[in-house]
Design a protein around this motif. Structure first.
Motif, PDB file in Angstrom:
ATOM      1  N   LEU A  49      17.105 -63.262 -23.285  1.00 46.57           N
ATOM      2  CA  LEU A  49      17.856 -63.724 -24.454  1.00 46.57           C
ATOM      3  C   LEU A  49      19.162 -62.947 -24.589  1.00 46.57           C
ATOM      4  O   LEU A  49      19.241 -61.780 -24.207  1.00 46.57           O
ATOM      5  CB  LEU A  49      17.022 -63.543 -25.729  1.00 46.57           C
ATOM      6  N   MET A  53      22.399 -63.366 -31.471  1.00 43.90           N
ATOM      7  CA  MET A  53      21.933 -64.745 -31.578  1.00 43.90           C
ATOM      8  C   MET A  53      22.265 -65.309 -32.949  1.00 43.90           C
ATOM      9  O   MET A  53      22.232 -64.593 -33.949  1.00 43.90           O
ATOM     10  CB  MET A  53      20.423 -64.818 -31.357  1.00 43.90           C
ATOM     11  N   LYS A  69      18.911 -59.759 -31.136  1.00 45.49           N
ATOM     12  CA  LYS A  69      17.720 -60.505 -30.723  1.00 45.49           C
ATOM     13  C   LYS A  69      16.421 -59.850 -31.195  1.00 45.49           C
ATOM     14  O   LYS A  69      15.398 -60.522 -31.304  1.00 45.49           O
ATOM     15  CB  LYS A  69      17.701 -60.698 -29.210  1.00 45.49           C
TER      16      LYS A  69
END
Length: 125
Positions: A49, A53, A69
């Motif tokens: 990831l 985000m 994340k």
């Protein structure tokens, strides 16, 4: 002649909590498996990831909340807390022979975990 009070004293803790029904242990086990799946899915996908985000989007579809994340661990944490709190509360209700309320609590924890799963997967995509 055994009275109901005497029979209740003789019964084991398992019988007192669940009786002859299997729904209670199944709901508790499904809740535990759901919690472990939430953490497992996140731990498998976590290394791939991005560090930052988007967690929320405004009405124009643009991200307005951006977090690290690691904030994703809140969702499995919520599922775990729902399972623990509803599990203990449901066990207390089952011990007091209020199994319907216990089933509702245990089922509610499963619903929280399903919602957490949907949120987690939508944020990781």
């Amino acid at each position: 002649v055994a009275t109901p009070a005497l029979e209740r004293m003789r019964s084991t803790g398992w019988q007192r909590l669940f009786g002859q029904e299997q729904l209670g242990p199944i709901l508790l086990a499904c809740g535990l498996v759901g919690t472990l799946l939430l953490f497992g899915i996140l731990m498998v996908r976590f290394p791939n990831l991005p560090d930052a985000m988007a967690f929320h989007y405004n009405s124009q579809g643009l991200p307005d909340v951006v977090r690290e994340k690691t904030a994703l661990f809140l969702l499995p944490g919520i599922g775990l807390m729902a399972w623990l709190i509803n599990g203990v509360w449901g066990l207390w209700m089952a011990f007091r022979e209020q199994r319907t309320g216990a089933y509702m609590l245990w089922g509610g924890a499963l619903i929280v975990q399903i919602c957490s799963y949907m949120a987690l997967t939508s944020l990781m995509d």
